[in-house]
Design a protein around this motif. Sequence first.
Motif, PDB file in Angstrom:
ATOM      1  N   GLN A 270     -26.135 -51.221  78.785  1.00  0.00           N
ATOM      2  CA  GLN A 270     -27.448 -50.768  78.366  1.00  0.00           C
ATOM      3  C   GLN A 270     -27.380 -50.062  77.017  1.00  0.00           C
ATOM      4  OE1 GLN A 270     -29.848 -51.833  80.067  1.00  0.00           O
ATOM      5  NE2 GLN A 270     -31.567 -50.837  79.032  1.00  0.00           N
TER       6      GLN A 270
ATOM      7  N   ARG B  23     -33.663 -72.425  61.473  1.00  0.00           N
ATOM      8  CA  ARG B  23     -32.842 -73.618  61.699  1.00  0.00           C
ATOM      9  C   ARG B  23     -33.631 -74.903  61.413  1.00  0.00           C
ATOM     10  NH1 ARG B  23     -27.650 -74.305  63.967  1.00  0.00           N
ATOM     11  NH2 ARG B  23     -26.591 -72.373  63.486  1.00  0.00           N
TER      12      ARG B  23
ATOM     13  N   ALA C 199     -21.478 -61.627  74.901  1.00  0.00           N
ATOM     14  CA  ALA C 199     -22.151 -60.796  73.901  1.00  0.00           C
ATOM     15  C   ALA C 199     -21.194 -60.377  72.793  1.00  0.00           C
ATOM     16  CB  ALA C 199     -22.749 -59.559  74.558  1.00  0.00           C
ATOM     17  N   GLN C 200     -19.917 -60.234  73.127  1.00  0.00           N
ATOM     18  CA  GLN C 200     -18.920 -59.857  72.130  1.00  0.00           C
ATOM     19  C   GLN C 200     -18.336 -61.069  71.419  1.00  0.00           C
ATOM     20  OE1 GLN C 200     -16.019 -56.691  73.573  1.00  0.00           O
ATOM     21  NE2 GLN C 200     -16.919 -57.436  75.467  1.00  0.00           N
ATOM     22  N   GLU C 201     -18.811 -62.251  71.773  1.00  0.00           N
ATOM     23  CA  GLU C 201     -18.273 -63.504  71.252  1.00  0.00           C
ATOM     24  C   GLU C 201     -16.781 -63.645  71.568  1.00  0.00           C
ATOM     25  OE1 GLU C 201     -19.670 -64.892  67.518  1.00  0.00           O
ATOM     26  OE2 GLU C 201     -21.643 -63.989  67.770  1.00  0.00           O
ATOM     27  N   ARG C 202     -16.380 -63.115  72.711  1.00  0.00           N
ATOM     28  CA  ARG C 202     -15.029 -63.392  73.222  1.00  0.00           C
ATOM     29  C   ARG C 202     -15.135 -64.698  74.017  1.00  0.00           C
ATOM     30  NH1 ARG C 202     -12.850 -58.057  76.106  1.00  0.00           N
ATOM     31  NH2 ARG C 202     -11.301 -59.564  76.834  1.00  0.00           N
TER      32      ARG C 202
ATOM     33  N   GLN D  76     -13.507 -67.599  74.605  1.00  0.00           N
ATOM     34  CA  GLN D  76     -12.608 -68.222  75.582  1.00  0.00           C
ATOM     35  C   GLN D  76     -12.563 -67.422  76.881  1.00  0.00           C
ATOM     36  OE1 GLN D  76      -9.986 -68.294  72.307  1.00  0.00           O
ATOM     37  NE2 GLN D  76      -9.300 -70.365  72.745  1.00  0.00           N
ATOM     38  N   ASP D  77     -12.583 -66.104  76.754  1.00  0.00           N
ATOM     39  CA  ASP D  77     -12.582 -65.263  77.955  1.00  0.00           C
ATOM     40  C   ASP D  77     -13.878 -65.458  78.747  1.00  0.00           C
ATOM     41  OD1 ASP D  77     -10.143 -64.246  77.162  1.00  0.00           O
ATOM     42  OD2 ASP D  77     -11.055 -62.582  76.054  1.00  0.00           O
TER      43      ASP D  77
ATOM     44  N   ARG E 232     -33.162 -44.305  74.705  1.00  0.00           N
ATOM     45  CA  ARG E 232     -32.274 -45.048  73.820  1.00  0.00           C
ATOM     46  C   ARG E 232     -32.964 -45.500  72.535  1.00  0.00           C
ATOM     47  NH1 ARG E 232     -32.320 -46.697  78.570  1.00  0.00           N
ATOM     48  NH2 ARG E 232     -33.482 -48.553  78.008  1.00  0.00           N
TER      49      ARG E 232
ATOM     50  N   ARG F 246      -9.752 -65.773  69.404  1.00  0.00           N
ATOM     51  CA  ARG F 246      -8.334 -65.746  69.782  1.00  0.00           C
ATOM     52  C   ARG F 246      -7.517 -66.538  68.755  1.00  0.00           C
ATOM     53  NH1 ARG F 246      -7.506 -67.139  75.893  1.00  0.00           N
ATOM     54  NH2 ARG F 246      -8.641 -65.197  76.088  1.00  0.00           N
TER      55      ARG F 246
ATOM     56  N   PRO G 146     -30.359 -62.754  69.856  1.00  0.00           N
ATOM     57  CA  PRO G 146     -30.223 -61.315  69.665  1.00  0.00           C
ATOM     58  C   PRO G 146     -29.542 -60.677  70.869  1.00  0.00           C
ATOM     59  CG  PRO G 146     -32.501 -62.045  69.351  1.00  0.00           C
ATOM     60  CD  PRO G 146     -31.740 -63.190  69.894  1.00  0.00           C
TER      61      PRO G 146
ATOM     62  N   GLY H   1     -21.415 -57.223  65.788  1.00  0.00           N
ATOM     63  CA  GLY H   1     -20.736 -56.634  66.930  1.00  0.00           C
ATOM     64  C   GLY H   1     -19.864 -57.627  67.676  1.00  0.00           C
ATOM     65  N   ILE H   2     -19.197 -58.507  66.951  1.00  0.00           N
ATOM     66  CA  ILE H   2     -18.404 -59.516  67.652  1.00  0.00           C
ATOM     67  C   ILE H   2     -16.914 -59.222  67.559  1.00  0.00           C
ATOM     68  CG2 ILE H   2     -20.132 -61.298  67.330  1.00  0.00           C
ATOM     69  CD1 ILE H   2     -18.346 -62.512  65.188  1.00  0.00           C
ATOM     70  N   ALA H   3     -16.219 -59.650  68.592  1.00  0.00           N
ATOM     71  CA  ALA H   3     -14.770 -59.487  68.647  1.00  0.00           C
ATOM     72  C   ALA H   3     -14.112 -60.670  67.942  1.00  0.00           C
ATOM     73  CB  ALA H   3     -14.331 -59.430  70.106  1.00  0.00           C
TER      74      ALA H   3
ATOM     75  N   GLU I 292     -35.481 -67.319  64.327  1.00  0.00           N
ATOM     76  CA  GLU I 292     -34.251 -68.102  64.320  1.00  0.00           C
ATOM     77  C   GLU I 292     -34.554 -69.602  64.406  1.00  0.00           C
ATOM     78  OE1 GLU I 292     -30.084 -67.753  66.690  1.00  0.00           O
ATOM     79  OE2 GLU I 292     -31.880 -67.603  67.894  1.00  0.00           O
TER      80      GLU I 292
ATOM     81  N   ARG J 170     -20.383 -73.162  70.016  1.00  0.00           N
ATOM     82  CA  ARG J 170     -19.510 -72.339  69.180  1.00  0.00           C
ATOM     83  C   ARG J 170     -18.120 -72.947  69.046  1.00  0.00           C
ATOM     84  NH1 ARG J 170     -20.263 -66.363  71.706  1.00  0.00           N
ATOM     85  NH2 ARG J 170     -22.521 -66.202  71.637  1.00  0.00           N
TER      86      ARG J 170
ATOM     87  N   TYR K 226     -27.713 -68.062  62.282  1.00  0.00           N
ATOM     88  CA  TYR K 226     -28.786 -67.717  63.204  1.00  0.00           C
ATOM     89  C   TYR K 226     -29.964 -67.059  62.490  1.00  0.00           C
ATOM     90  CZ  TYR K 226     -25.336 -68.881  66.665  1.00  0.00           C
ATOM     91  OH  TYR K 226     -24.407 -69.561  67.398  1.00  0.00           O
TER      92      TYR K 226
ATOM     93  N   TYR L  79     -17.554 -76.100  68.919  1.00  0.00           N
ATOM     94  CA  TYR L  79     -17.734 -77.428  68.321  1.00  0.00           C
ATOM     95  C   TYR L  79     -17.503 -78.543  69.340  1.00  0.00           C
ATOM     96  CZ  TYR L  79     -17.623 -74.323  64.462  1.00  0.00           C
ATOM     97  OH  TYR L  79     -17.901 -73.263  63.645  1.00  0.00           O
TER      98      TYR L  79
END
Lengths: 588, 365
Positions: free
Chosen positions: B41, B169, B75-78, B80-81, A18, A34, B2, A29-31, B165, B109, A322, B111
């Motif tokens: 991966q 900060r 990782a996807q910053e979803r 609430q899920d 990889r 909502r 990261p 890469g963030i979604a 990082e 995130r 960040y 707050y």
Amino acid sequence: MNRRDLIILLAGFAATARAQAPVGMASRGIAPQRRGAPSGRPFHATFHDVGVAAGLRQPVISGSAGHVDYIVESMGCGIAFLDYDNDGWLDIFVLSGTQRGAMLAESSNRLYRNNRDGTFSEVTREAGLTHQGWGYGVTVGDFDNDGFDDIFITQWGQNILYHNNGDGTFSDVTQRAGLLNPEPRWGTGCTWVDYNRDGLLDLFVSHYLWFDFESVPPTGKNPDCNYLGVPVYFGPRGLPPEHCQLYRNNGDGTFTDVTKSAGIDLAAPGYGLTAVAVDYEGTGWPDIHVASDSTPSLLFRNQRDGRLVERGVELGAALNEYGKEQAGMGLAVGDFENSGALGFLKTHFSEDTVGLYRNLGPGGFEDVAMRAGLGVETRYVSWGAGIQDFDNDGLPDLFWATGGVYPEIERAHADHPFKTPRVLFRNLGGGKFEQLLDLGGPAIQEAHCSRGVAFGDFDNDGDVDILIMNVNEPPSLLRNDVVGGGHWLKVKLVGVKSNRSAIGATVIATYGGQHQAQALSAQSSYLSVNDRRLHFGLGSALTADLEIRWPSGAKEKISGVAADRVVTVREGEGIVKAETFAIANGRG
Amino acid sequence: MPALSRLLAALVLASQFAPAQTPQDRPGATAHAGAAARMMQERRYAEAAGEYERSLAQDPANDMIRIEYATCLFAQERDQDARAQFEMEIKRLGEQPGLSYYLAQLDIRAYKAEDAIRRLKPLTANPAFPKASFYLGVAYLSAGQQALALRALEQAARDNPADPEVHYRLGRVYMLADRSADGDREFDLFRQAQQTRRFVEETGHACMEALRTQPIEQARVVCERIADLHDAQRMLWLGELYASHRAYAEALGPLRTATELDPQSFDAWHNLGRSFFLLKRYGEAVPALKKAAALNPGYFDTLNLLAAALHASGDDAAALPVLERAHALNPADGAAAAALERMRAARSAATQPHSGQSHEASESR
């Protein structure tokens, strides 16, 4: 081969490596966040694309449609609203790219004169502006203070300074002005700025990266360059980043490269794009801000002694919270919280949020994009942007154009379209914004691959229209039709001790208990130029008080300015002209 | 955080909750989880989330898969899920430091600074969470408690001296506190780390080009500039670059160093084992791959390689259950399926002449 060997062999093939160096543009890469329930509030602005009907019929060439071999074909270009003939009506200057190996006649930059009836006539050839090349950025300003706006454009190759002769024509004065590069460079951002406050517009240029067709492999030739498994062009990562440049105006039509003496060369090289000169700190001295792609954005702080020191990281304007680089493309400056201080909006790559930065004063800036509700939209690669009050309710809204960079991707991944819709967020007040997916008119939902955006009132009807550069399509001209009765005020500044264009000025309007700051800049959005008449929506207020901070350092206050008109303020003389558009249009 | 660190942390967290179920219990669920692990991966988070959902639909009580799913959403910053999944696990498993660590970041995130502070305070002394002080500082900052934020971030800088990082900060907080000299010091540290990263990126590109176009002796001169015997990430990357261009012998040194510097690095152990394997040094491949499998028990490629290495070392008894697990994770892999059939058949044949009783027992299974 026995069984053991076979198993070993197959397992060996199955093992995947990889290792891959970072390529392309930075993204987190963030979604999307909502979405909450819609506020249900009406929005009083509606946009229709009248570009073709208005006469903007020629496509803006940028490489071949459907395939990109090199990054120079992908970055698109800026677009400008300007009033080159001083008739009080916005004209349009459209930059253009071209195609490799075939300098197409139709790929010229174009000048369109406003016919004052909602249409435009192309006058490129008459104006002497026909030119084919790889154009990127534009800045408009009166560098010789002769009362007519001049044009500077950046290109891959050689930038060009066009002097406005005052008779509807322009002359290429690049060589005479001392602005020829010794070798081809990729100029992108550019802005007029009077950094030393001598009343003459100096010139700042950012560069994207070092590129030439011979040594950079085209799409498909470098196996490390792929996105979602599809081969794509090489860059920006992996190509050498570039430094910015500053030219001092000598006052005799020539410029001197002061990059070293001003300290500009001390900043780390980066993939510089949109450049904005603005007085963030209210010191009376302009700073210079550069949105940088996948490298830290730059904020040159004016030291008031001829030097500028890059302090973007220290002031929180260079990176996300960040400490990571983002793909900074566009940059809009404005006061989205009506705090009386200038913040900014920076656009980025897809699967990332835009940045919305609040001005904290001496401590710098803080990204409040997520808190403001902008994290609901991360789907698109975002470019030209504006902080503008589209519905005249007194609260500046947000707009940005979008468009992919890899046209090949959508053939393999239908969920990654190349042409994507525009993004409009309405200001709800209290630091909160709401994306308008169904409101705002049909032109918001229309999908294009867009880059530069300019904001201005082309039909002089008291609102803010939107001009958008679309890759390999004609520009869009989004006519804004506002209802709801919100009042407005436009402020046109004329410098006297300051540069005549008043570039670098800040105006703070106080109306209905709100204080809104706006900056008069010579480039913003994405490599583009807005209407230099600053537009304030006033809501229900019938008057506004104005505080003007001139580029010379002088301050001027004007109280009780009546709404629904454009006022011309001459430095030191107050309002010298006030026009209602009904009268200006002959409809009064 | 990261993406890679996030992923590694997720894996460490998830491995604390080894599944009670065996692959035979929920074969479809295991296969979907295996596919998800492969996608994680490869950082294909959105697709991985879909696979986790399919896995959990068949095996909703599997804590490990749900935690992996939650970290995938994180990782996807979803957010609430992800929060819903982590909170479901707290209900099932009770308060756990790892779960609190992720939920605190979600609180920041969202707050919800006070909630984040409450969760993070107990973690700052736990060496398993070296960045807890950093997030605590960020939470204090969000709550407007600048003095406490400064103290926490200063602790974070001591705990994570090489983390850009943290320095960024801390530098920003010094600037807000009008301590520009201290801020400049932190920004210098931040920039040093940034410059190092850029150098490594640029050298990486040059290394790949050299590996493609030049003899290995010449390429090595370029690539070895990436090496830093004190930096696990750089050594890992160098090893991966060599391995991805089939320079397996050259990959061994950097990967070994990476495992020494960061014994919890799944990628380092996996690539080390893979390189040994492809050099046919099966005896050395086995322990490395075993270590990788322990760190990430749901990754097909590792198990498949480990089974093959065990088999090549003559230890089919150990290879068979590993290959069975690999097959359960990726039943679509025809080669692994065929190998498993052959291994089972060989084992059956080997046991048949010795004991009819054993054969019957084997058949009855």
